[in-house]
Write an enzyme that holds these catalytic residues in place. Structure first.
Site: not given
Ligand code: PA5
Length: 445
Positions: A285, A306, A421
């Site tokens: 990310e 393996h 989303k």
């Molecule tokens: O790193 C991030 O920001 C995302 O992976 C969030 O942790 C994830 O989308 C969950 O979001 P939230 O904590 O708002 O539910």
């Protein structure tokens, strides 16, 4: 001695000169981070977290954990950064078989990280006739997956314990003032913990997000923070030969510029599998944007030797390099005995430990993969415990930030996550998405 970078197996792949050449860029990126004047600089709360955290909340985490420990089960509801870190630390320090072990702490299950009805129904069944609490974690307080799972578990808790009883079994970790979850928590009177504004989800394991479930598992969160603090204090030298974090960031960027597309994180300990999932989210990310970035993958060896081993050995050279986390001392060991008649042909190993055999597997594999043209970076972790994992977390977070700035991206946003989303909401008929729904459906039907 904490984590140490071993570059021995980079010989022939990366020269010291190449590291020297990229050094000014790494130091500039680290400067951007420490001056907090780069992209995403409103999400740098994690940098000082090991020294600058809310002590009052930390104490509250410990006492909430004590209360939750009286239950049979804790359900942790969250997705991405709101569950990976906690699960990674629990499995690494305790065991990937944590729930099956005989212990005096509750089983811990993770919900709300998929939309699978089967997975959710399994957890509902597991909780039947058991006492359980729920820790719902969402920074935004609006993420679909955890919101759906929480809706289901909240109802089960209220049916089982009544509204008042449920109240003392729900712990919400979310923004300090905004979001649906925060509003709900305030209205219902649940105990709340805070995801600080300036800490992004994937950098939040050392906040209440990770610390509450980790403490419930009986893990020493003071030691975890001490390890992270040690990293915070020791990974600041601009001389790359004295700073493994910056040197690792340099190596990753050199590999990328040499055309490698994939970093494969390998460990020889199954308990490290979830830690590798955490690493994948952290780097995926943070760096994977604007058409750039190494694709982070992971393997557990020798298991995956393996399966993916064949590909790595004979076709991996062009595509990838490996970063091996070699945890030298196992949490427990086992000595091999002598078998009469040596029918399995393994008596040459009698008296040797399994960890010795595992180390030889590591050494043999690193050399074989190097011979196959796959560069290997080794991170030597003396042992897997709270301190070392705390150090590793901070080491990886800082590497990720410095590496991302060197790459020229904002390591602290994740704009790409929104696309799926929007499509999902449109297809589900969420108000406001009518045009998109029409357009998408015309492509599906
Ligand atoms: O790193 C991030 O920001 C995302 O992976 C969030 O942790 C994830 O989308 C969950 O979001 P939230 O904590 O708002 O539910």
């Amino acid at each position: 001695m904490p984590l140490r970078l071993n570059t021995k197996y980079l010989e022939g792949f990366i020269s010291e000169d190449e590291i020297k050449q990229i050094s000014p860029e790494i130091v500039a990126a680290a400067g951007t981070l420490s001056r907090a004047d780069g992209l995403g600089n409103d999400f740098l709360g994690w940098v000082n977290l090991p020294t600058n955290y809310d002590r009052e909340e930390f104490a509250r985490i410990k006492s909430a954990a004590q209360r939750i420990k009286k239950d049979d089960i804790l359900i942790v509801i969250g997705i991405g950064g709101s569950y990976l870190g906690a699960r990674a630390v629990i499995e690494a320090v305790k065991s990937h078989n944590y729930n099956s072990l005989d212990k005096d702490t509750p089983d811990i299950y993770f919900a709300g990280n998929t939309i699978s009805s089967t997975a959710l129904n399994d957890l509902i069944k597991i909780c039947e006739n058991k006492d359980f609490s729920v820790n719902v974690i969402s920074k935004s307080g609006t993420t679909t997956e955890p919101s759906l799972a929480f809706r289901v578990f909240k109802e089960i808790l209220e049916n089982k314990y009544g509204k008042q009883g449920a109240k003392s079994r729900i712990y919400a970790t979310t923004d300090k003032e905004k979001g649906t979850l925060k509003q709900l928590a305030d209205a219902e009177g649940w105990e709340t913990f805070v995801v600080p504004d300036n800490v992004g989800g994937r950098f939040s394991v050392l906040t209440a997000v990770g610390l509450l479930p980790i403490a419930v598992a009986g893990i020493d969160i003071d030691e975890l923070m001490r390890g992270a603090r040690f990293a915070q204090e020791n990974l600041n030298d601009d001389d790359l030969s004295k700073n493994d974090c910056y040197k690792y960031a340099a190596i990753r960027n050199i590999m990328y510029r040499k055309g490698k597309k994939v970093e494969l994180l390998a460990s020889y300990e199954p308990c490290f599998d979830m830690m590798a999932q955490w690493y994948k989210q952290l780097f995926g990310e943070s760096e994977g944007k604007d058409g750039k970035g190494l694709f982070p993958c992971s393997v557990i060896f020798s298991t995956d030797l393996h399966s993916l081993g064949q590909y790595i050995q004979e076709s991996g050279a062009e595509l990838l390099f490996e970063t091996v986390v070699n945890s030298v001392k196992p949490q427990t060991d086992l000595t091999l005995g002598e078998v009469e008649g040596n029918l399995d042909g393994l008596n040459f190993l009698s008296g040797k430990t399994m960890s010795y055999v595992n180390q030889k597997a590591f050494e043999g594999t690193v050399l074989a993969h190097c011979d196959g043209g796959v560069a290997n970076v080794v991170l030597e972790m003396p042992e897997i415990n709270e301190f070392e994992i705390g150090y590793f977390i901070y080491f990886m977070e800082k590497t990720c930030a410095v590496s991302g700035y060197t790459l020229g991206v904002n390591p602290f946003n994740q704009p790409g996550v929104e696309s799926y989303k929007k499509n999902m909401f449109a297809l589900l008929g969420k108000p406001g998405f009518e045009d998109r729904k029409k357009e998408l459906e015309s492509r599906i039907n």
